[in-house]
Design a protein around this motif. Structure first.
Motif, mmCIF file in Angstrom:
data_model
loop_
_atom_site.group_PDB
_atom_site.id
_atom_site.type_symbol
_atom_site.label_atom_id
_atom_site.label_comp_id
_atom_site.label_asym_id
_atom_site.label_seq_id
_atom_site.Cartn_x
_atom_site.Cartn_y
_atom_site.Cartn_z
ATOM 1 N N SER A 72 -11.978 -15.373 -9.486
ATOM 2 C CA SER A 72 -11.534 -16.298 -10.539
ATOM 3 C C SER A 72 -10.820 -17.515 -9.952
ATOM 4 C CB SER A 72 -10.647 -15.581 -11.558
ATOM 5 O OG SER A 72 -9.473 -15.105 -10.944
ATOM 6 N N ASP A 73 -10.013 -17.310 -8.918
ATOM 7 C CA ASP A 73 -9.353 -18.437 -8.262
ATOM 8 C C ASP A 73 -10.390 -19.327 -7.582
ATOM 9 O OD1 ASP A 73 -7.148 -20.005 -7.337
ATOM 10 O OD2 ASP A 73 -7.321 -19.027 -5.377
ATOM 11 N N PHE A 74 -11.362 -18.712 -6.939
ATOM 12 C CA PHE A 74 -12.440 -19.461 -6.294
ATOM 13 C C PHE A 74 -13.192 -20.294 -7.325
ATOM 14 C CE2 PHE A 74 -17.069 -19.243 -5.130
ATOM 15 C CZ PHE A 74 -17.032 -20.237 -4.163
ATOM 16 N N ARG A 75 -13.522 -19.686 -8.449
ATOM 17 C CA ARG A 75 -14.258 -20.382 -9.519
ATOM 18 C C ARG A 75 -13.447 -21.573 -10.033
ATOM 19 N NH1 ARG A 75 -15.187 -20.544 -15.044
ATOM 20 N NH2 ARG A 75 -17.354 -20.397 -15.656
ATOM 21 N N LEU B 30 -15.381 -29.963 -7.938
ATOM 22 C CA LEU B 30 -16.746 -30.473 -8.059
ATOM 23 C C LEU B 30 -17.238 -30.681 -9.488
ATOM 24 C CD1 LEU B 30 -18.305 -28.258 -5.272
ATOM 25 C CD2 LEU B 30 -17.629 -30.647 -5.099
ATOM 26 N N GLY B 31 -16.545 -30.089 -10.438
ATOM 27 C CA GLY B 31 -16.990 -30.231 -11.822
ATOM 28 C C GLY B 31 -18.052 -29.220 -12.229
ATOM 29 N N TYR B 32 -18.354 -28.303 -11.352
ATOM 30 C CA TYR B 32 -19.339 -27.249 -11.616
ATOM 31 C C TYR B 32 -18.742 -25.913 -11.203
ATOM 32 C CZ TYR B 32 -22.671 -31.125 -11.515
ATOM 33 O OH TYR B 32 -23.329 -32.299 -11.746
ATOM 34 N N THR B 33 -19.186 -24.848 -11.838
ATOM 35 C CA THR B 33 -18.812 -23.520 -11.368
ATOM 36 C C THR B 33 -19.725 -23.182 -10.192
ATOM 37 O OG1 THR B 33 -20.370 -22.362 -12.806
ATOM 38 C CG2 THR B 33 -18.146 -22.795 -13.696
ATOM 39 N N PRO B 34 -19.361 -22.196 -9.386
ATOM 40 C CA PRO B 34 -20.240 -21.807 -8.275
ATOM 41 C C PRO B 34 -21.639 -21.385 -8.731
ATOM 42 C CG PRO B 34 -18.079 -20.864 -7.968
ATOM 43 C CD PRO B 34 -18.083 -21.483 -9.327
ATOM 44 N N SER B 35 -21.728 -20.676 -9.847
ATOM 45 C CA SER B 35 -23.051 -20.249 -10.322
ATOM 46 C C SER B 35 -23.866 -21.448 -10.808
ATOM 47 C CB SER B 35 -22.925 -19.191 -11.412
ATOM 48 O OG SER B 35 -22.097 -19.643 -12.460
ATOM 49 N N GLU B 36 -23.221 -22.410 -11.469
ATOM 50 C CA GLU B 36 -23.927 -23.626 -11.882
ATOM 51 C C GLU B 36 -24.412 -24.404 -10.653
ATOM 52 O OE1 GLU B 36 -21.446 -24.582 -16.012
ATOM 53 O OE2 GLU B 36 -20.861 -25.556 -14.128
ATOM 54 N N TRP B 37 -23.584 -24.442 -9.629
ATOM 55 C CA TRP B 37 -23.954 -25.135 -8.397
ATOM 56 C C TRP B 37 -25.180 -24.487 -7.764
ATOM 57 C CZ3 TRP B 37 -22.146 -29.490 -6.063
ATOM 58 C CH2 TRP B 37 -22.584 -29.725 -4.770
ATOM 59 N N ARG B 38 -25.153 -23.168 -7.709
ATOM 60 C CA ARG B 38 -26.255 -22.430 -7.087
ATOM 61 C C ARG B 38 -27.557 -22.668 -7.839
ATOM 62 N NH1 ARG B 38 -25.414 -16.431 -5.257
ATOM 63 N NH2 ARG B 38 -25.251 -17.403 -3.209
ATOM 64 N N VAL B 39 -27.514 -22.623 -9.157
ATOM 65 C CA VAL B 39 -28.723 -22.777 -9.967
ATOM 66 C C VAL B 39 -29.287 -24.189 -9.855
ATOM 67 C CG1 VAL B 39 -29.575 -22.825 -12.339
ATOM 68 C CG2 VAL B 39 -28.125 -20.952 -11.582
ATOM 69 N N ASP C 233 -28.457 -15.893 -0.773
ATOM 70 C CA ASP C 233 -28.381 -15.187 -2.052
ATOM 71 C C ASP C 233 -27.193 -14.229 -2.072
ATOM 72 O OD1 ASP C 233 -30.617 -16.426 -3.140
ATOM 73 O OD2 ASP C 233 -31.987 -14.974 -2.234
ATOM 74 N N ILE C 234 -26.224 -14.473 -1.244
ATOM 75 C CA ILE C 234 -25.024 -13.636 -1.189
ATOM 76 C C ILE C 234 -24.306 -13.748 -2.529
ATOM 77 C CG2 ILE C 234 -22.798 -13.305 -0.046
ATOM 78 C CD1 ILE C 234 -24.037 -14.571 2.466
ATOM 79 N N PRO C 235 -23.856 -12.618 -3.093
ATOM 80 C CA PRO C 235 -23.121 -12.672 -4.366
ATOM 81 C C PRO C 235 -21.891 -13.585 -4.273
ATOM 82 C CG PRO C 235 -23.658 -10.407 -3.806
ATOM 83 C CD PRO C 235 -24.029 -11.240 -2.619
ATOM 84 N N ILE C 236 -21.598 -14.261 -5.362
ATOM 85 C CA ILE C 236 -20.499 -15.222 -5.404
ATOM 86 C C ILE C 236 -19.161 -14.572 -5.068
ATOM 87 C CG2 ILE C 236 -19.209 -16.773 -6.925
ATOM 88 C CD1 ILE C 236 -21.914 -17.440 -8.261
ATOM 89 N N SER C 237 -18.951 -13.342 -5.517
ATOM 90 C CA SER C 237 -17.685 -12.665 -5.201
ATOM 91 C C SER C 237 -17.541 -12.460 -3.696
ATOM 92 C CB SER C 237 -17.595 -11.330 -5.937
ATOM 93 O OG SER C 237 -18.671 -10.492 -5.572
ATOM 94 N N ASN C 238 -18.622 -12.186 -2.990
ATOM 95 C CA ASN C 238 -18.562 -12.041 -1.532
ATOM 96 C C ASN C 238 -18.327 -13.381 -0.851
ATOM 97 O OD1 ASN C 238 -19.114 -9.392 -2.055
ATOM 98 N ND2 ASN C 238 -21.102 -9.350 -1.060
ATOM 99 N N ILE C 239 -18.977 -14.424 -1.365
ATOM 100 C CA ILE C 239 -18.787 -15.766 -0.805
ATOM 101 C C ILE C 239 -17.334 -16.190 -0.944
ATOM 102 C CG2 ILE C 239 -19.326 -18.221 -1.122
ATOM 103 C CD1 ILE C 239 -22.215 -17.389 -1.688
ATOM 104 N N SER C 240 -16.748 -15.913 -2.093
ATOM 105 C CA SER C 240 -15.349 -16.308 -2.303
ATOM 106 C C SER C 240 -14.438 -15.653 -1.268
ATOM 107 C CB SER C 240 -14.888 -15.982 -3.720
ATOM 108 O OG SER C 240 -14.756 -14.592 -3.906
ATOM 109 N N LYS C 241 -14.694 -14.397 -0.935
ATOM 110 C CA LYS C 241 -13.890 -13.713 0.080
ATOM 111 C C LYS C 241 -14.198 -14.241 1.474
ATOM 112 C CE LYS C 241 -13.258 -9.603 -2.635
ATOM 113 N NZ LYS C 241 -13.989 -8.491 -3.167
ATOM 114 N N MET C 242 -15.465 -14.555 1.734
ATOM 115 C CA MET C 242 -15.864 -15.054 3.054
ATOM 116 C C MET C 242 -15.191 -16.376 3.394
ATOM 117 S SD MET C 242 -19.936 -14.145 2.912
ATOM 118 C CE MET C 242 -20.374 -15.063 4.367
ATOM 119 N N VAL C 243 -15.019 -17.227 2.388
ATOM 120 C CA VAL C 243 -14.430 -18.546 2.649
ATOM 121 C C VAL C 243 -12.911 -18.574 2.489
ATOM 122 C CG1 VAL C 243 -16.554 -19.799 2.128
ATOM 123 C CG2 VAL C 243 -14.869 -19.430 0.314
ATOM 124 N N GLY C 244 -12.301 -17.438 2.156
ATOM 125 C CA GLY C 244 -10.846 -17.354 2.176
ATOM 126 C C GLY C 244 -10.126 -17.297 0.851
#
Length: 168
Positions: free
Chosen positions: A123-126, A133-142, A107-118
């Motif tokens: 916005s660049d991560f999204r 993948l054709g999905y945003t990170p939040s759509e993927w999570r849900v 349940d790590i916030p998406i902004s933290n995940i984006s930094k964790m993976v580099g």
């Protein structure tokens, strides 16, 4: 003076092994592959993937070339030959795969995940995530779309298995 000729002279004087041959368009040169440099690239890439160093911001084909004594072009050629993709694409695929795993298992916030993976910013991560993948990170999570994998990831995972790396 022709720039190609000047480059060939400079390359020949550098002590690197070069093979000249005549082609349809005249003199053609090819640099012979250095098997030692290729093996060093292979070993460094194995460590790089296993230790997840692709999440760092300073990772590039040039940095790997510098550590192995190869040229940037040799690193790019090795990555292309091995994974059928360019170096930045390889780095992005690995980062997105890590992000998918974190999105589905934590349940790590998406902004933290984006930094964790580099990725430098959310916005660049999204954008990169959606392009791949054709999905945003939040759509993927849900929706929990873990069954979908980026098609080229299979080539990376096979290479890791064949070289004795652990699949993470």
């Amino acid at each position: 003076m022709d720039l190609r000729l000047l480059y060939l002279r400079r390359l020949a004087n550098s002590g690197k092994r070069i093979e000249f041959r005549f082609g349809m368009s005249g003199l053609v040169w090819e640099r012979k592959r250095n098997s030692e440099a290729e093996e060093a690239i292979k070993q460094l890439l194995k460590e790089w993937i296993e230790l997840k160093q692709y999440c760092g911001n300073d990772v590039s084909a040039a940095s790997i070339a510098q550590k192995t004594g190869a040229t940037k072009e040799e690193v790019n050629a090795f990555v292309w030959k091995t994974f059928d993709m360019k170096f930045p694409t390889l780095r992005k695929v690995l980062r997105i795969e890590d992000a998918k795993k974190l999105l589905s298992e934590t349940d790590i916030p998406i902004s933290n995940i984006s930094k964790m993976v580099g990725f430098n910013d959310k916005s660049d991560f999204r954008k990169q995530f959606r392009e791949m993948l054709g999905y945003t990170p939040s759509e993927w999570r849900v929706s929990g779309k873990e069954q979908n994998r980026y098609p080229r990831l299979g080539r990376i995972l096979n290479w890791m298995n064949n070289t004795g790396l652990k699949k993470t």
